[in-house]
Scaffold this active site. Structure first.
Site, PDB file in Angstrom:
ATOM      1  N   SER A 170       0.865  -1.088  -0.072  1.00 20.29           N
ATOM      2  CA  SER A 170       0.127  -0.135   0.006  1.00 20.29           C
ATOM      3  C   SER A 170       0.787   1.381  -0.083  1.00 20.29           C
ATOM      4  O   SER A 170       1.915   1.176   0.408  1.00 20.29           O
ATOM      5  CB  SER A 170      -0.994   0.252   1.182  1.00 20.29           C
ATOM      6  OG  SER A 170      -1.597   1.313   1.374  1.00 20.29           O
ATOM      7  N   TYR A 207      -1.751  -1.323  10.706  1.00 21.02           N
ATOM      8  CA  TYR A 207      -2.174  -1.578   9.071  1.00 21.02           C
ATOM      9  C   TYR A 207      -0.867  -1.129   8.387  1.00 21.02           C
ATOM     10  O   TYR A 207      -0.453  -1.960   7.607  1.00 21.02           O
ATOM     11  CB  TYR A 207      -3.476  -1.352   8.727  1.00 21.02           C
ATOM     12  CG  TYR A 207      -3.727  -1.437   7.364  1.00 21.02           C
ATOM     13  CD1 TYR A 207      -4.016  -2.718   6.851  1.00 21.02           C
ATOM     14  CD2 TYR A 207      -3.576  -0.363   6.268  1.00 21.02           C
ATOM     15  CE1 TYR A 207      -4.352  -2.935   5.629  1.00 21.02           C
ATOM     16  CE2 TYR A 207      -3.824  -0.764   4.984  1.00 21.02           C
ATOM     17  CZ  TYR A 207      -4.202  -2.109   4.636  1.00 21.02           C
ATOM     18  OH  TYR A 207      -4.408  -2.327   3.257  1.00 21.02           O
ATOM     19  N   LYS A 211       1.722  -3.420   6.060  1.00 15.93           N
ATOM     20  CA  LYS A 211       1.894  -3.040   4.506  1.00 15.93           C
ATOM     21  C   LYS A 211       3.509  -2.782   4.178  1.00 15.93           C
ATOM     22  O   LYS A 211       3.862  -3.228   3.059  1.00 15.93           O
ATOM     23  CB  LYS A 211       1.068  -2.071   3.838  1.00 15.93           C
ATOM     24  CG  LYS A 211      -0.418  -2.169   4.113  1.00 15.93           C
ATOM     25  CD  LYS A 211      -0.846  -3.132   3.215  1.00 15.93           C
ATOM     26  CE  LYS A 211      -1.217  -4.543   3.724  1.00 15.93           C
ATOM     27  NZ  LYS A 211      -1.404  -5.463   2.699  1.00 15.93           N
TER      28      LYS A 211
END
Length: 350
Positions: A170, A207, A211
């Site tokens: 990401s 999160y 990533k």
């Protein structure tokens, strides 16, 4: 490379290239996390390229069957299969890999798309004792990717093109730098996974950290694959999209400014899941005219881009190696097949 908030907004408002296409006849494609969002849309694109086998790896059988029906109806492709996989359970991952070894045959494209994003401050351990996002997004993703290397390499050796392992990362990796305690530790995952560390102050970055770890894995694996090995590991960002990834946020019963902020961001910035899926497809079949650069590369907007400055720094490279070594140590205790795969297919990087 640095990515400012303005850069991110401009990226989201930029036109995307059309979906990349290729002839996948006779090939096997496996998409993990294929029943909703960008995974489902990517699977539809793959189905239109007519692979011999398109395997959808999903946690929910009911949702997987619904996705299978939707793909077959929209693409008129009958080569789709549903296999059950739960990344929150290491036993499910190893059982899946064992089944693939017996029934899957060669594997030409692996797309590791499944992930979970929990609201900041939420600590949920899996039955294996790891924090859920760390296990699902990182450890189990790495476990399955490694266990499927023999099938990926076998397919590459028989084909005119290297197989592809696509790791979905990401843009958020540009905005996270682990704390000094984590980035200088020889066992950063042990720290990140401990209940004592998983307090709201740290978990709000989990999160994004996961990533970053995905990107580390793709780059570290590339460093250890021999140049002649017919396998390319590619990291990719789908961009900010409408998807089921953030469904847990909306399911929270209480009012929060975070939910309002997220809804506004989606309304004005988010791409559709189909638009995001084009990035996964490019990472899987695009860039064949420059395969060497695709290896360990980071795909965005249908092209390779530079990763975050921290990843390229000496400190970032050291953390990447520490994460790799610790990951292998952890996964060795999960599957006795990891050590032979590392020995047979990987080398010590220069």
């Amino acid at each position: 490379m640095k990515l400012s908030l303005l850069d991110s907004v401009i990226d989201q408002w930029s036109a995307l290239p059309p979906v990349e296409t290729a002839d996948l006849s006779g090939k096997t494609v496996l998409v993990v996390g294929a029943n909703v969002g960008i995974g489902l849309e990517a699977s539809k694109h793959f189905a239109r390229m007519r692979p011999a086998r398109l395997i959808l790896a999903c946690r929910s059988e009911a949702k997987g069957k619904a996705a299978l029906t939707e793909i077959e109806q929209e693409t008129d492709h009958s080569g789709c299969e549903l296999w059950i996989l739960d990344l929150a359970n290491f036993a499910s991952v190893t059982a899946f890999a064992d089944k693939f070894e017996k029934e899957g045959g060669d594997l030409h494209i692996l797309v590791m798309n499944a992930a979970i994003a929990l609201p900041g401050g939420v600590y949920q351990p899996t039955t294996d004792g790891w924090e859920t996002m760390l296990q699902v997004n990182c450890l189990a993703t790495s476990l399955l990717s490694l266990l499927l290397i023999p099938q990926l390499v076998a397919a590459g050796r028989k084909s005119s093109t290297p197989s592809r392992m696509v790791i979905v990362s990401s843009d958020v990796h540009y905005w996270v730098t682990p704390t000094k305690e984590v980035r200088t530790s020889s066992k950063p995952l042990e720290i990140l996974g401990s209940k004592e560390w998983c307090i709201p102050e740290h978990m709000r970055f989990r999160y994004s950290e996961s990533k970053l770890l995905n990107l580390f894995f793709a780059r570290a694996l590339t460093d250890r694959l021999q140049s002649i090995t017919p396998l390319s590991a590619v990291a990719v960002t789908p961009g900010f999209c409408y998807s089921q990834l953030r469904r847990v946020w909306y399911e929270q019963p209480t009012f929060s400014f975070a939910k309002i902020r997220l809804a506004i961001q989606e309304r004005f910035l988010a791409w559709t899941a189909e638009q995001g899926s084009r990035q996964l497809v490019f990472a899987a079949v695009g860039g064949r005219d420059n395969e060497e650069k695709m290896k360990g590369g980071f795909v965005k907007h249908g092209r390779l881009v530079e990763v975050a400055d921290f990843v390229l720094s000496d400190e970032g490279r050291k953390m990447q190696d520490n994460v790799w070594n610790e990951t292998i140590d952890i996964l060795n205790s999960v599957s006795d097949k990891i050590a032979p795969i590392v020995q047979d297919y990987l080398v010590v990087p220069d």
